[in-house]
Design a protein around this motif. Structure first.
Motif, PDB file in Angstrom:
ATOM      1  N   ASN A 551       0.797  -1.225   0.000  1.00  0.00           N
ATOM      2  CA  ASN A 551       0.000   0.000   0.000  1.00  0.00           C
ATOM      3  C   ASN A 551       0.831   1.277   0.000  1.00  0.00           C
ATOM      4  O   ASN A 551       0.278   2.373  -0.022  1.00  0.00           O
ATOM      5  CB  ASN A 551      -0.937   0.007   1.217  1.00  0.00           C
ATOM      6  CG  ASN A 551      -2.027  -1.042   1.118  1.00  0.00           C
ATOM      7  OD1 ASN A 551      -2.613  -1.222   0.053  1.00  0.00           O
ATOM      8  ND2 ASN A 551      -2.287  -1.748   2.208  1.00  0.00           N
ATOM      9  N   THR A 552       2.138   1.151   0.064  1.00  0.00           N
ATOM     10  CA  THR A 552       2.985   2.329   0.138  1.00  0.00           C
ATOM     11  C   THR A 552       3.138   2.987  -1.225  1.00  0.00           C
ATOM     12  O   THR A 552       3.443   2.309  -2.209  1.00  0.00           O
ATOM     13  CB  THR A 552       4.375   1.954   0.674  1.00  0.00           C
ATOM     14  OG1 THR A 552       4.237   1.432   1.989  1.00  0.00           O
ATOM     15  CG2 THR A 552       5.303   3.160   0.700  1.00  0.00           C
ATOM     16  N   PRO A 553       2.958   4.300  -1.319  1.00  0.00           N
ATOM     17  CA  PRO A 553       3.214   5.011  -2.576  1.00  0.00           C
ATOM     18  C   PRO A 553       4.706   5.262  -2.747  1.00  0.00           C
ATOM     19  O   PRO A 553       5.207   6.344  -2.477  1.00  0.00           O
ATOM     20  CB  PRO A 553       2.424   6.313  -2.404  1.00  0.00           C
ATOM     21  CG  PRO A 553       2.408   6.554  -0.930  1.00  0.00           C
ATOM     22  CD  PRO A 553       2.397   5.197  -0.278  1.00  0.00           C
ATOM     23  N   GLY A 554       5.411   4.222  -3.157  1.00  0.00           N
ATOM     24  CA  GLY A 554       6.866   4.291  -3.218  1.00  0.00           C
ATOM     25  C   GLY A 554       7.361   5.291  -4.238  1.00  0.00           C
ATOM     26  O   GLY A 554       6.960   5.264  -5.409  1.00  0.00           O
ATOM     27  N   ILE A 555       8.278   6.161  -3.815  1.00  0.00           N
ATOM     28  CA  ILE A 555       8.842   7.174  -4.698  1.00  0.00           C
ATOM     29  C   ILE A 555      10.351   7.122  -4.564  1.00  0.00           C
ATOM     30  O   ILE A 555      10.891   7.003  -3.467  1.00  0.00           O
ATOM     31  CB  ILE A 555       8.284   8.581  -4.364  1.00  0.00           C
ATOM     32  CG1 ILE A 555       8.743   9.608  -5.414  1.00  0.00           C
ATOM     33  CG2 ILE A 555       8.639   9.011  -2.963  1.00  0.00           C
ATOM     34  CD1 ILE A 555       8.051  10.958  -5.256  1.00  0.00           C
ATOM     35  N   TYR A 556      11.075   7.192  -5.710  1.00  0.00           N
ATOM     36  CA  TYR A 556      12.523   7.062  -5.689  1.00  0.00           C
ATOM     37  C   TYR A 556      13.078   7.524  -7.027  1.00  0.00           C
ATOM     38  O   TYR A 556      12.362   7.599  -8.027  1.00  0.00           O
ATOM     39  CB  TYR A 556      12.946   5.617  -5.409  1.00  0.00           C
ATOM     40  CG  TYR A 556      12.319   4.586  -6.322  1.00  0.00           C
ATOM     41  CD1 TYR A 556      12.992   4.100  -7.449  1.00  0.00           C
ATOM     42  CD2 TYR A 556      11.051   4.083  -6.053  1.00  0.00           C
ATOM     43  CE1 TYR A 556      12.420   3.147  -8.277  1.00  0.00           C
ATOM     44  CE2 TYR A 556      10.466   3.127  -6.876  1.00  0.00           C
ATOM     45  CZ  TYR A 556      11.143   2.671  -7.992  1.00  0.00           C
ATOM     46  OH  TYR A 556      10.575   1.730  -8.810  1.00  0.00           O
ATOM     47  N   THR A 557      14.357   7.855  -7.034  1.00  0.00           N
ATOM     48  CA  THR A 557      15.017   8.258  -8.281  1.00  0.00           C
ATOM     49  C   THR A 557      15.652   7.039  -8.946  1.00  0.00           C
ATOM     50  O   THR A 557      15.886   6.000  -8.318  1.00  0.00           O
ATOM     51  CB  THR A 557      16.096   9.316  -8.036  1.00  0.00           C
ATOM     52  OG1 THR A 557      17.065   8.797  -7.127  1.00  0.00           O
ATOM     53  CG2 THR A 557      15.478  10.584  -7.459  1.00  0.00           C
ATOM     54  N   ILE A 558      15.933   7.190 -10.240  1.00  0.00           N
ATOM     55  CA  ILE A 558      16.611   6.151 -11.005  1.00  0.00           C
ATOM     56  C   ILE A 558      17.960   6.706 -11.441  1.00  0.00           C
ATOM     57  O   ILE A 558      18.029   7.689 -12.182  1.00  0.00           O
ATOM     58  CB  ILE A 558      15.803   5.726 -12.243  1.00  0.00           C
ATOM     59  CG1 ILE A 558      14.415   5.228 -11.832  1.00  0.00           C
ATOM     60  CG2 ILE A 558      16.554   4.642 -13.009  1.00  0.00           C
ATOM     61  CD1 ILE A 558      14.410   3.947 -11.052  1.00  0.00           C
ATOM     62  N   GLY A 559      19.024   6.085 -10.957  1.00  0.00           N
ATOM     63  CA  GLY A 559      20.372   6.494 -11.335  1.00  0.00           C
ATOM     64  C   GLY A 559      21.148   5.316 -11.866  1.00  0.00           C
ATOM     65  O   GLY A 559      21.388   4.357 -11.130  1.00  0.00           O
ATOM     66  N   ASN A 560      21.517   5.353 -13.126  1.00  0.00           N
ATOM     67  CA  ASN A 560      22.235   4.232 -13.763  1.00  0.00           C
ATOM     68  C   ASN A 560      21.494   2.919 -13.544  1.00  0.00           C
ATOM     69  O   ASN A 560      22.078   1.900 -13.165  1.00  0.00           O
ATOM     70  CB  ASN A 560      23.663   4.131 -13.224  1.00  0.00           C
ATOM     71  CG  ASN A 560      24.517   5.313 -13.627  1.00  0.00           C
ATOM     72  OD1 ASN A 560      24.168   6.083 -14.524  1.00  0.00           O
ATOM     73  ND2 ASN A 560      25.629   5.479 -12.944  1.00  0.00           N
ATOM     74  N   ALA A 561      20.177   2.974 -13.749  1.00  0.00           N
ATOM     75  CA  ALA A 561      19.295   1.795 -13.676  1.00  0.00           C
ATOM     76  C   ALA A 561      19.148   1.248 -12.263  1.00  0.00           C
ATOM     77  O   ALA A 561      18.628   0.151 -12.082  1.00  0.00           O
ATOM     78  CB  ALA A 561      19.772   0.689 -14.608  1.00  0.00           C
ATOM     79  N   GLU A 562      19.559   2.011 -11.238  1.00  0.00           N
ATOM     80  CA  GLU A 562      19.407   1.589  -9.851  1.00  0.00           C
ATOM     81  C   GLU A 562      18.379   2.473  -9.161  1.00  0.00           C
ATOM     82  O   GLU A 562      18.433   3.704  -9.270  1.00  0.00           O
ATOM     83  CB  GLU A 562      20.740   1.685  -9.100  1.00  0.00           C
ATOM     84  CG  GLU A 562      21.859   0.835  -9.681  1.00  0.00           C
ATOM     85  CD  GLU A 562      21.680  -0.639  -9.385  1.00  0.00           C
ATOM     86  OE1 GLU A 562      20.923  -0.980  -8.453  1.00  0.00           O
ATOM     87  OE2 GLU A 562      22.291  -1.458 -10.089  1.00  0.00           O
ATOM     88  N   GLY A 563      17.441   1.853  -8.421  1.00  0.00           N
ATOM     89  CA  GLY A 563      16.482   2.616  -7.650  1.00  0.00           C
ATOM     90  C   GLY A 563      17.107   3.116  -6.362  1.00  0.00           C
ATOM     91  O   GLY A 563      17.644   2.341  -5.572  1.00  0.00           O
ATOM     92  N   LEU A 564      17.054   4.427  -6.125  1.00  0.00           N
ATOM     93  CA  LEU A 564      17.730   5.044  -4.983  1.00  0.00           C
ATOM     94  C   LEU A 564      16.740   5.838  -4.133  1.00  0.00           C
ATOM     95  O   LEU A 564      15.999   6.676  -4.648  1.00  0.00           O
ATOM     96  CB  LEU A 564      18.857   5.961  -5.452  1.00  0.00           C
ATOM     97  CG  LEU A 564      19.953   5.293  -6.302  1.00  0.00           C
ATOM     98  CD1 LEU A 564      20.954   6.329  -6.781  1.00  0.00           C
ATOM     99  CD2 LEU A 564      20.647   4.179  -5.518  1.00  0.00           C
TER     100      LEU A 564
END
Length: 732
Positions: A551-564
């Motif tokens: 249920n979490t609205p997960g938010i993250y950046t993508i750097g060189n194909a890695e979720g950070l």
């Protein structure tokens, strides 16, 4: 050294031992040094910088030095110092005065003997560490050991003398052996105390209603807690040693910091209280002396749901935590509520007899069929003081379950460890090898299912890990290790771990996501603007994005194909170029409305920050308010965050034609057709109709086209696609 007509020469014993003139540039002396009486004047007049008597060596004074160590001498005794002052024929009184700092280390001995009487006087600081001995003997006619008004004896070892006059201060937990004592000084803050026997029995005492004498917060002394009503501490206790003689409880958020030993009498319980609002912690630098049936109880509030936990006591069986597996309340043969991690997958702990290990982390469920019910619970035993962390997972071991959201590297090398102490663990103080400089804990109070908190240099969390808290780390090589941690070196009670802080020395763009209908479902990501970092994972700055709950609205950046979760990128306030970083959103509810908000509390400098929605072909100024959108589970990587130091050079204006959407941002034209348009002319014109830019492209349905524009003068322009006037552009 030149001692009258006698010269002492040699090597390899005492560093910076200076009497008159140094022997050589290294100031080194033989293993056994004898300083004859002809050096009396030099000893009295010369300041030694540092005098170290090494293990297995002996320093002997055969004269009558009236002052040793004026003007800052530090005398450190690992071996043996003998002083045989006085003259056998004259039977004169010998005077030995310690004028600066003398430290008798464990195993060291300072033996003072004379043919008749002797006076030993402390004007500076004498420290007798645990295992060290100062032996003044019992000479003919008796001897005097005197601590003057400014003198301090820190005694955790043994002092032997025939008489003691204390007009200064004695602190510690050691032993004094004297026949008589007098003086107006204090022992562990108590005036006119007995000065023979164990100092651990002397200190301010709680009689059930008050202290005698009253200790101030921060007192460096012994505190005895004894008698009468149960003791409840309403303030932090900072002491040399603590002797608890009756049951005692620390209020939540009040801590105990002991530099030396913790002593609990028979049957005594010291409780570190907890509530919904906080918890108490205990740190000590020495040893535990627990009587029969004595224990420390650490309470912790456990809300319902899954928890990452670790044992702060010397427990060896899982029953320490509660009802495990088949022994849970209402449990049965199929109950699984407690798990360890073997490097690639979770392993069920079947019952209370399952083995546990200090420094290892565990996942446990709180609630129906859980190892505990929700609420405040006690965990009792003898606190760990030194723990070698378990073997860590090497970086080539792949997890069989999803640990992080994206990227192949994120699936390898994960270990679940735990804080082994009754105080907070400072992760930054640990000796790491082949380990990323980041850790991850699970917060069960986030949303309905709990969520991970990612702690790294670019993030918001502190480096302190709470008692009973487990955490994840990721390996970077074949021999990962966190070594051995001790409570004295790696523990802290300076503050209870708080996972949000606002102190900044650089800009943190904090983006918070929330489900509109259920604001308790939320998440955040951090983009730190730090020059000379990269968009990908930067060890020491970045933290990976752990797999969010359903249920979490997960938010993250993508750097060189890695979720950070935390991502430091190469940008800062002095940059004139723009910067963009891909932003992903992951939630399970198709079509549900969510919002993304820019939290400006962590910014130092001024930036313009736009959120681009690639799915809808829109730009939104995040400083103007939240961006609300309907979730599309098939388009996780739908956003881009654009940065510009100061203000943007162009306004964003949008227009929708029947067959397409188009907009301009930072000298780039974005065109998103709703139908196949085929080969189309794309033209920029000024307000006179003059073409300033012209190109063509094959435009297909639901594909976005990014077309770089030339650097144009400030003014108003029209963008045409396939002969249609679509958008007016104002360039500044």
């Amino acid at each position: 050294a030149n001692c009258g007509s006698t010269t002492v020469a040699g090597t390899n014993n005492v560093t910076s031992f200076q009497i008159g003139v140094a022997v050589n540039s290294n100031n080194q002396y033989p293993n056994d040094v004898s300083v004859p009486g002809t050096c009396n004047t030099a000893v009295a007049a010369t300041a030694f910088d540092t005098l170290v008597v090494r293990p297995g060596t002996t320093l002997t004074f055969t004269g009558n030095p009236s002052v040793v160590g004026v003007d800052g001498l530090v005398l450190v005794v690992y071996g043996t110092v003998n002083w045989t002052g006085g003259n056998a024929n004259a039977r004169r009184r010998a005077n030995f005065q310690l004028g600066s700092t003398t430290i008798i280390k464990p195993g060291g001995a300072f033996n003072i003997s004379a043919n008749q009487n002797k006076d030993i006087t402390i004007d500076g600081v004498l420290i007798i560490e645990s295992g060290g001995v100062l032996n003044a003997g019992s000479a003919v006619g008796g001897d005097n050991f005197t601590i003057n008004g400014d003198g301090v004896l820190q005694l955790d070892g043994v002092l032997i003398a025939n008489s003691l006059t204390n007009d200064g201060a004695i602190v510690g937990t050691g032993d004094i052996s004297t026949a008589t004592s007098s003086g107006s000084g204090t022992v562990n803050g108590v005036p006119d105390p007995p000065t023979s026997g164990s100092l651990s029995e002397v200190g301010p005492t709680w009689n059930g209603t008050s202290w005698t004498p009253s200790p101030a917060n921060g007192l460096t002394a012994i505190i005895n807690i004894s008698g009468g009503n149960p003791f409840t501490a309403l303030q932090n206790i900072v002491v040399s040693s603590l002797n608890v003689k009756a049951n005692a409880t620390m209020d939540p958020n009040q801590n105990i910091n002991i530099s030396n030993n913790l002593i609990l009498d028979d049957g005594v319980t010291l409780t570190l209280g907890a509530s919904l609002a906080g918890y108490s912690m205990l740190k000590f630098g020495g040893e535990t002396e627990f009587g029969t049936g004595a224990s420390v109880v650490q309470q912790q509030n456990l809300p319902g749901g899954w928890h990452m936990v670790s044992a702060p006591m010397n427990a060896t069986n899982a029953g320490f935590f509660g009802g495990i597996g088949t022994q849970a309340a209402n449990g049965n043969n199929n109950t699984q509520n407690f798990f360890s991690w073997n490097g690639s997958d979770f392993v069920n702990l079947a019952n209370n007899s399952a083995a546990i290990q200090a420094g290892r982390g565990y996942y446990g469920f709180v609630g129906n069929f859980g190892f505990q019910d929700p609420g405040v619970h006690p965990f009792s035993g003898t606190p760990n003081t030194s723990v070698t962390f378990p073997s860590l997972t090497p970086s080539n071991t792949e997890a069989l379950t999803n640990v992080t959201v994206d990227g192949t590297n994120g699936r390898f090398g994960w270990s679940m460890l735990g804080n082994p102490f009754t105080c907070a663990l400072d992760f930054s103080s640990l000796s790491t090898n082949d380990i990323e400089d980041a850790f991850y804990i699970f917060d069960p109070s986030a949303g309905s299912d709990g969520e991970f908190v990612s702690v790294s240099g670019a993030g918001l969390g502190t480096t302190f890990i709470a008692p009973l808290q487990a955490f994840w780390v990721r390996s970077t090589g074949a021999n990962p290790s966190l070594g051995t941690a001790t409570m004295s070196a790696n523990g802290t009670v300076s503050s209870s771990p708080d996972f949000l802080r606002t102190g900044n020395t650089f800009d943190r763009v904090v983006l918070r996501s929330t489900e509109v209908a259920n604001p308790n479902f939320k998440d955040h990501t951090v983009i730190a603007l730090i020059e000379n970092t990269t968009d990908g994972f930067d060890n020491g700055w970045d933290a990976r994005k752990m797999m969010p709950s359903e249920n979490t609205p997960g938010i993250y950046t993508i750097g060189n194909a890695e979720g950070l979760a935390n991502n430091a990128i190469d940008y800062g306030p002095n940059r004139s170029d723009k910067k963009s970083i891909d932003l992903a959103f992951r939630a399970s509810k198709q079509g549900a409305n969510y919002s993304i908000r820019f939290d400006e509390d962590f910014m130092v400098n001024e930036y313009t920050i736009y959120l681009e929605d690639k799915l809808l072909g829109q730009f939104h100024d995040l400083k103007s308010g939240d961006y609300v959108f309907a979730n599309d589970t098939n388009n996780r990587e739908r956003f881009v965050v654009h940065f510009r130091s100061g203000a943007l050079s162009s306004d964003l204006e949008f227009a929708n034609a029947a067959n397409l959407r188009a907009w301009v941002y930072e000298n780039t034209a974005y065109i998103h057709p709703n139908v196949d348009l085929g080969r189309s002319d794309i033209r920029m014109m000024d307000m006179s109709g003059r073409t300033v830019f012209n190109t063509s492209a094959d435009l297909h349905k639901n594909e976005r086209y990014d077309i770089a524009l030339p650097q144009l003068k400030a003014g108003v322009y029209l963008l045409q696609v396939g002969g249609q006037k679509v958008v007016k552009v104002v360039l500044r």
